[in-house]
Enzyme design. Structure first.
Site, PDB file in Angstrom:
ATOM      1  N   LYS A 188       0.878  -1.177   0.000  1.00 33.57           N
ATOM      2  CA  LYS A 188       0.000   0.000   0.000  1.00 33.57           C
ATOM      3  C   LYS A 188       0.907   1.216   0.000  1.00 33.57           C
ATOM      4  O   LYS A 188       0.838   2.085   0.871  1.00 33.57           O
ATOM      5  CB  LYS A 188      -0.936  -0.072   1.219  1.00 33.57           C
ATOM      6  CG  LYS A 188      -1.979   1.019   1.307  1.00 33.57           C
ATOM      7  CD  LYS A 188      -3.150   0.846   0.356  1.00 33.57           C
ATOM      8  CE  LYS A 188      -4.094   2.026   0.447  1.00 33.57           C
ATOM      9  NZ  LYS A 188      -5.115   2.041  -0.618  1.00 33.57           N
ATOM     10  N   ASP A 244      -2.731 -12.095   5.917  1.00 40.42           N
ATOM     11  CA  ASP A 244      -3.791 -12.723   6.714  1.00 40.42           C
ATOM     12  C   ASP A 244      -5.126 -12.584   5.980  1.00 40.42           C
ATOM     13  O   ASP A 244      -5.862 -13.556   5.794  1.00 40.42           O
ATOM     14  CB  ASP A 244      -3.857 -12.044   8.091  1.00 40.42           C
ATOM     15  CG  ASP A 244      -4.951 -12.616   8.968  1.00 40.42           C
ATOM     16  OD1 ASP A 244      -5.083 -13.849   8.999  1.00 40.42           O
ATOM     17  OD2 ASP A 244      -5.678 -11.830   9.610  1.00 40.42           O
ATOM     18  N   ASP A 248      -7.348 -15.605   3.520  1.00 41.46           N
ATOM     19  CA  ASP A 248      -8.731 -16.032   3.770  1.00 41.46           C
ATOM     20  C   ASP A 248      -9.588 -15.801   2.521  1.00 41.46           C
ATOM     21  O   ASP A 248     -10.430 -16.631   2.170  1.00 41.46           O
ATOM     22  CB  ASP A 248      -9.356 -15.241   4.938  1.00 41.46           C
ATOM     23  CG  ASP A 248      -9.267 -15.967   6.274  1.00 41.46           C
ATOM     24  OD1 ASP A 248      -8.229 -16.596   6.533  1.00 41.46           O
ATOM     25  OD2 ASP A 248     -10.241 -15.894   7.057  1.00 41.46           O
TER      26      ASP A 248
HETATM   27  C1  IPM Z   1      -4.224 -16.961  10.996  1.00 43.90           C
HETATM   28  C2  IPM Z   1      -5.050 -16.402  12.146  1.00 43.90           C
HETATM   29  C3  IPM Z   1      -4.125 -15.735  13.161  1.00 43.90           C
HETATM   30  C4  IPM Z   1      -3.460 -14.562  12.460  1.00 43.90           C
HETATM   31  C5  IPM Z   1      -4.795 -15.253  14.465  1.00 43.90           C
HETATM   32  C6  IPM Z   1      -5.632 -16.323  15.097  1.00 43.90           C
HETATM   33  C7  IPM Z   1      -3.782 -14.745  15.436  1.00 43.90           C
HETATM   34  O1  IPM Z   1      -6.030 -15.543  11.682  1.00 43.90           O
HETATM   35  O2  IPM Z   1      -3.374 -17.831  11.261  1.00 43.90           O
HETATM   36  O3  IPM Z   1      -4.474 -16.575   9.859  1.00 43.90           O
HETATM   37  O4  IPM Z   1      -4.031 -13.459  12.400  1.00 43.90           O
HETATM   38  O5  IPM Z   1      -2.342 -14.743  11.982  1.00 43.90           O
HETATM   39 MN    MN Z   2      -6.199 -15.495   9.513  1.00 44.90          MN
END
Ligand code: IPM
Ligand code: MN
Ligand code: NAD
Length: 353
Positions: A188, A244, A248
């Site tokens: 960014k 992160d 996802d």
């Molecule tokens: C991940 C999880 C962790 C992160 C959390 C639970 C601390 O979301 O492993 O992706 O944010 O890294």
């Molecule tokens: Mn995560």
């Protein structure tokens, strides 16, 4: 090979039980694997007061690899921060210097309809997200909530030094050399100085990798491009917080976060292996969770820490077979397939192995 086994909270013990059955297949065939269980997360806080107790620290440090289920749950969300399960997870990552988090998002052809995107957009998808895991706003100081001029102020610090950026960059460039020789670095830099440095260092580093094509993308656009045209990506490298979130997002392209394994490695390929998802409190204790992300994490352990490509491929092939046979946990179910429980999925993978 000594493996520390940390089942954790929520669905952690259920998915871990299936992963251990997979390891047992190799043990019975004579592979020298020794496992020892330890506590991490909420269960560890309840039992010892610490989410990463000393006994687990010792076990993790002396093991060749760590296999983790997941940690966390609503019953621990109001504890003081040092006692929260997530702090245990961050603690073990930092303690073992696991700075390189590899999260492959691969679409198994059988799951094309389970993806939230149209099959033609995702078919053949094979992205490797390389996420920096021990720096960034996750660990930066100062941090905290304080009162200033009578108002509460929340503060975190986004920080990287050039060495941290360079070493994760190398992981991405080296990985790209074994794939299609393309790295996309996500930042960014239009707003955040930390990520301007990130981009500058990536450009400098790319001089050492003339055979790899480096491109850059701003993180907001990357979030959009991942759902518009995900197949433009091959190796993606980014910092802790962006990685992160984007991992996802990428998981849904593959059908479910229950399919996404991960490896967290140090400089010497000692690693912690865990699914990318959490403890899924909404389905915990019901034998409903998809154990494949954890089983595929065992495959990554064979590949990266034990240098055993044949065993890694064998596990991945077994997973492909059960999917081809039409078995699905609830998260990847579609009409015409056979819905199975977590343990039945484990049965099928063991049989396929
Ligand atoms: C991940 C999880 C962790 C992160 C959390 C639970 C601390 O979301 O492993 O992706 O944010 O890294
Ligand atoms: Mn995560
Ligand atoms: P989550 O990943 O646990 O769950 C999100 C959704 O995905 C839920 O609907 C859940 O049922 C589903 N899901 C996740 N894994 C699944 C699986 N294997 N099979 C089927 N469905 C699955 O994320 P969340 O709800 O935001 O977090 C729950 C807890 O987990 C929180 O305490 C969080 O801090 C923690 N967490 C831990 C880790 C980790 O240990 N590495 C990672 C992420 C979140």
């Amino acid at each position: 090979m000594k493996i520390a086994v940390l089942p954790g909270d929520g669905i952690g013990p259920e998915i871990m039980a299936q992963a251990l059955r997979v390891l047992d297949v190799f043990k019975k065939e004579g592979m020298a694997i020794e496992t020892e269980q330890g506590m991490l997360g909420g269960g560890a806080v309840d039992a010892t007061g610490s989410p990463y107790p000393e006994a687990t620290q010792k076990l993790a440090r002396e093991s060749d690899a760590v296999l983790l289920g997941a940690v966390g749950g609503p019953q621990w969300d109001n504890l003081p921060r040092p006692q929260r399960p997530e702090r245990g997870l961050l603690g073990i990552r930092k303690d073992l210097n696991l700075f390189a988090n590899l999260r492959p998002a691969i679409l198994y052809p059988e799951l094309a309809n389970a993806s939230s995107l149209k099959p033609e957009i995702v078919s053949g998808l094979d992205i490797l997200i390389v996420r920096e895991l021990t720096g960034d706003i996750y660990f930066g100081e100062p941090r905290g909530i304080s009162v200033e001029d009578g108002k509460r102020v929340g503060r975190n610090t986004m920080i990287y030094n050039e060495d941290e950026i360079r070493r994760i960059g190398r992981v991405a460039f080296d990985a790209a050399r074994k794939r299609s020789k393309k790295v996309c670095s996500i930042d960014k830099m239009n707003v955040l100085e930390t990520t301007q440095l990130w981009r500058d260092v990536m450009i400098e580093l790319s001089a050492e990798y003339p055979d790899v094509e480096l491109s850059h993308m701003l993180v907001d656009n990357a979030a959009m491009q991942l759902v518009r045209n995900p197949k433009q990506f091959d190796v993606v490298v980014t910092g802790n917080i962006f990685g992160d979130i984007l991992s996802d997002e990428a998981s849904m392209l593959t059908g479910s976060i229950g399919m996404l394994p991960s490896a967290s490695l140090d400089e010497n390929n000692k690693g912690m292996y865990e699914p990318s998802h959490g403890s899924a409190p909404d389905i915990a204790g019901k034998n409903l969770a998809n154990p494949l992300a954890t089983i595929l994490s065992v495959a990554m352990m064979m590949r990266y820490t034990f240098n055993d490509e044949a065993s890694a491929t064998r596990i991945e092939t077994a997973v492909k077979k059960v999917l081809a046979d039409g078995l699905r946990t609830g998260d990847i179910y579609e009409p015409g397939t056979k819905k199975v429980s977590c343990s039945e999925m484990g049965d099928a993978v063991v049989a396929a192995l």
